[in-house]
Design a protein around this motif. Structure first.
Motif, PDB file in Angstrom:
ATOM      1  N   ARG A  78     -10.645   5.341   2.217  1.00 55.90           N
ATOM      2  CA  ARG A  78     -10.414   6.462   2.636  1.00 55.90           C
ATOM      3  C   ARG A  78      -9.534   7.581   1.393  1.00 55.90           C
ATOM      4  O   ARG A  78     -10.064   9.296   2.433  1.00 55.90           O
ATOM      5  N   ARG A  79      -9.376   7.231   0.589  1.00 52.71           N
ATOM      6  CA  ARG A  79      -9.131   8.666  -0.151  1.00 52.71           C
ATOM      7  C   ARG A  79      -9.957   8.804  -0.901  1.00 52.71           C
ATOM      8  O   ARG A  79     -10.164  10.451  -1.193  1.00 52.71           O
ATOM      9  N   THR A  80     -11.611   8.582  -1.130  1.00 53.27           N
ATOM     10  CA  THR A  80     -12.192   8.929  -2.066  1.00 53.27           C
ATOM     11  C   THR A  80     -12.923   9.857  -0.643  1.00 53.27           C
ATOM     12  O   THR A  80     -13.276  10.628  -1.083  1.00 53.27           O
ATOM     13  N   LEU A  81     -12.859   9.459   0.751  1.00 55.62           N
ATOM     14  CA  LEU A  81     -13.978  10.003   1.378  1.00 55.62           C
ATOM     15  C   LEU A  81     -13.060  11.343   1.933  1.00 55.62           C
ATOM     16  O   LEU A  81     -13.270  12.664   2.045  1.00 55.62           O
ATOM     17  N   ASN A  82     -11.498  11.847   1.709  1.00 56.10           N
ATOM     18  CA  ASN A  82     -10.601  12.403   1.697  1.00 56.10           C
ATOM     19  C   ASN A  82     -11.247  13.329   0.906  1.00 56.10           C
ATOM     20  O   ASN A  82     -11.055  14.558   1.018  1.00 56.10           O
ATOM     21  N   GLN A  83     -11.361  12.966  -0.767  1.00 58.97           N
ATOM     22  CA  GLN A  83     -11.548  13.719  -2.014  1.00 58.97           C
ATOM     23  C   GLN A  83     -12.484  14.917  -2.033  1.00 58.97           C
ATOM     24  O   GLN A  83     -13.043  15.977  -1.935  1.00 58.97           O
ATOM     25  N   LEU A 215     -17.841  -4.092   9.301  1.00 60.70           N
ATOM     26  CA  LEU A 215     -18.400  -3.299   9.991  1.00 60.70           C
ATOM     27  C   LEU A 215     -17.391  -2.572   9.815  1.00 60.70           C
ATOM     28  O   LEU A 215     -17.648  -1.348  10.045  1.00 60.70           O
ATOM     29  N   LEU A 216     -15.985  -2.820  10.154  1.00 63.57           N
ATOM     30  CA  LEU A 216     -14.795  -1.656   9.987  1.00 63.57           C
ATOM     31  C   LEU A 216     -14.811  -0.732   8.490  1.00 63.57           C
ATOM     32  O   LEU A 216     -15.064   0.354   8.837  1.00 63.57           O
ATOM     33  N   ASN A 217     -15.277  -1.393   7.747  1.00 63.03           N
ATOM     34  CA  ASN A 217     -15.906  -0.448   6.932  1.00 63.03           C
ATOM     35  C   ASN A 217     -16.835   0.549   6.602  1.00 63.03           C
ATOM     36  O   ASN A 217     -16.778   1.438   6.259  1.00 63.03           O
ATOM     37  N   ASN A 218     -17.687  -0.452   7.072  1.00 60.00           N
ATOM     38  CA  ASN A 218     -18.965   0.840   7.480  1.00 60.00           C
ATOM     39  C   ASN A 218     -18.881   1.591   8.468  1.00 60.00           C
ATOM     40  O   ASN A 218     -19.402   3.302   8.201  1.00 60.00           O
ATOM     41  N   GLN A 219     -17.931   1.255   9.703  1.00 63.61           N
ATOM     42  CA  GLN A 219     -17.713   2.357  10.487  1.00 63.61           C
ATOM     43  C   GLN A 219     -16.694   3.156  10.076  1.00 63.61           C
ATOM     44  O   GLN A 219     -16.738   4.316  10.466  1.00 63.61           O
ATOM     45  N   MET A 220     -15.895   3.227   9.549  1.00 64.99           N
ATOM     46  CA  MET A 220     -14.980   4.008   8.426  1.00 64.99           C
ATOM     47  C   MET A 220     -15.369   5.063   7.684  1.00 64.99           C
ATOM     48  O   MET A 220     -15.417   6.702   7.662  1.00 64.99           O
ATOM     49  N   LYS A 232     -15.258  19.660   9.038  1.00 63.82           N
ATOM     50  CA  LYS A 232     -14.029  18.863  10.234  1.00 63.82           C
ATOM     51  C   LYS A 232     -13.145  18.794   9.125  1.00 63.82           C
ATOM     52  O   LYS A 232     -13.246  18.626   7.358  1.00 63.82           O
ATOM     53  N   HIS A 233     -11.890  19.481   9.346  1.00 64.08           N
ATOM     54  CA  HIS A 233     -10.423  19.436   8.012  1.00 64.08           C
ATOM     55  C   HIS A 233     -10.360  18.519   7.277  1.00 64.08           C
ATOM     56  O   HIS A 233     -10.486  17.015   8.277  1.00 64.08           O
ATOM     57  N   PRO A 234     -10.294  18.331   6.026  1.00 70.14           N
ATOM     58  CA  PRO A 234     -10.118  16.930   5.643  1.00 70.14           C
ATOM     59  C   PRO A 234      -8.970  16.349   6.043  1.00 70.14           C
ATOM     60  O   PRO A 234      -8.298  15.068   6.520  1.00 70.14           O
ATOM     61  N   GLN A 235      -7.795  17.445   6.849  1.00 70.03           N
ATOM     62  CA  GLN A 235      -6.111  16.316   7.071  1.00 70.03           C
ATOM     63  C   GLN A 235      -7.099  16.061   8.149  1.00 70.03           C
ATOM     64  O   GLN A 235      -6.463  14.318   8.314  1.00 70.03           O
ATOM     65  N   ARG A 236      -7.271  16.553   9.104  1.00 68.83           N
ATOM     66  CA  ARG A 236      -7.493  15.740  10.679  1.00 68.83           C
ATOM     67  C   ARG A 236      -8.381  14.378  10.288  1.00 68.83           C
ATOM     68  O   ARG A 236      -7.977  13.708  10.489  1.00 68.83           O
ATOM     69  N   LEU A 237      -9.387  14.513   9.350  1.00 72.53           N
ATOM     70  CA  LEU A 237     -10.297  13.919   9.323  1.00 72.53           C
ATOM     71  C   LEU A 237      -9.204  12.720   8.661  1.00 72.53           C
ATOM     72  O   LEU A 237      -9.993  11.360   9.395  1.00 72.53           O
ATOM     73  N   ASP A 238      -8.597  12.669   7.587  1.00 70.26           N
ATOM     74  CA  ASP A 238      -7.999  11.863   7.486  1.00 70.26           C
ATOM     75  C   ASP A 238      -7.463  11.019   7.906  1.00 70.26           C
ATOM     76  O   ASP A 238      -7.027   9.681   7.859  1.00 70.26           O
ATOM     77  N   LEU A 239      -6.077  11.560   9.268  1.00 72.10           N
ATOM     78  CA  LEU A 239      -5.616  11.163   9.619  1.00 72.10           C
ATOM     79  C   LEU A 239      -6.784  10.179  10.496  1.00 72.10           C
ATOM     80  O   LEU A 239      -5.863   9.304  11.394  1.00 72.10           O
TER      81      LEU A 239
END
Length: 245
Positions: A78-83, A215-220, A232-239
């Protein structure tokens, strides 16, 4: 290494030997190679008869997950995707070309590469969600193969006991040998029940949990990459991605 699996198996088998010892039984009576062969090898053979070679090999490979489980770091991913979302918003998704491998996940790397290459975000999301489900279904079929081994084991154990009784009946003229033969014969039933309920079924439950986590990891990853692709805005995506943890 997952020492909890190893420790659980040791505790389970130790309880059987301890109960036998406390009841005054001889430990050596529980050690019977023919019984182990008919239960383990027989159950595996019966499972092979109902499956394909590819499925059987894949299932046995997946069995290693019980001791060496795959790592799905949802928080770290999740942190990597946010970055990456921040970088894509500041520059563009093309700027992530050199960051694709940082995802450190074959499924995610391929998904991000497709997004960077300009694939339609909606089509990409639908296709990848379908693929993630297919991967989970395949994992489930492999685990079902292992479960079938546990399903056949008790029956093979009974067959081993019947075989042992047949051999014991040959010693009707020797009461001492007859008694020992009958005692050994029932070890097969114990092996069948123990192999299924102390080994196979608990391990399969753990493998199902890992498959669900994959599966959960891949879906994320899919939702995160889709969000990056549509800007999409990073903060909204992270939420939104926080719901996966």
């Amino acid at each position: 290494m997952d020492f909890l699996t190893l420790g659980g198996l040791i505790v389970a088998f130790a309880s059987v030997f301890l109960a036998n010892w406390l009841g005054g039984g001889e430990v050596v009576l529980l050690l019977n190679l023919p019984s182990a062969i008919i239960v383990v090898v027989g159950s595996l053979g019966a499972a092979l008869a109902q499956s394909s070679l590819h499925e059987a090999i894949a299932a046995l490979r997946m069995l290693s997950w019980s001791l060496f489980p795959p790592v799905f770091d949802l928080s770290g991913n999740r942190r990597t995707l946010n970055q990456l979302a921040h970088k894509a918003r500041r520059f563009s998704i093309i700027a992530l070309e050199n960051d694709v491998q940082s995802l450190n996940n074959e499924f995610a790397v391929r998904a991000m590469q497709m997004a960077v290459d300009g694939a339609d975000p909606e089509l990409l999301s639908d296709r990848l969600h379908d693929e993630a489900e297919r991967i989970r279904d395949r994992r489930g079929s492999y685990i079902s193969f292992l479960e079938s081994i546990g399903g056949y084991a008790p029956t093979l154990g009974i067959m081993g006991s019947v075989l042992g009784l047949i051999q014991a009946m040959a010693n009707l003229d020797s009461p001492e040998a007859l008694g020992h033969g009958i005692a050994v014969a029932f070890v097969s039933t114990l092996y069948g029940q123990g192999f299924a309920n102390l080994v196979i079924f608990p391990i399969c439950r753990k493998l199902y949990r890992y498959a669900d986590l994959e599966l959960l990891n891949n879906q994320m990853f899919i939702d995160g990459i889709h969000g990056i692709a549509i800007g999409k805005h990073p903060q909204r995506l992270d939420l939104e991605l926080s719901g996966y943890e």
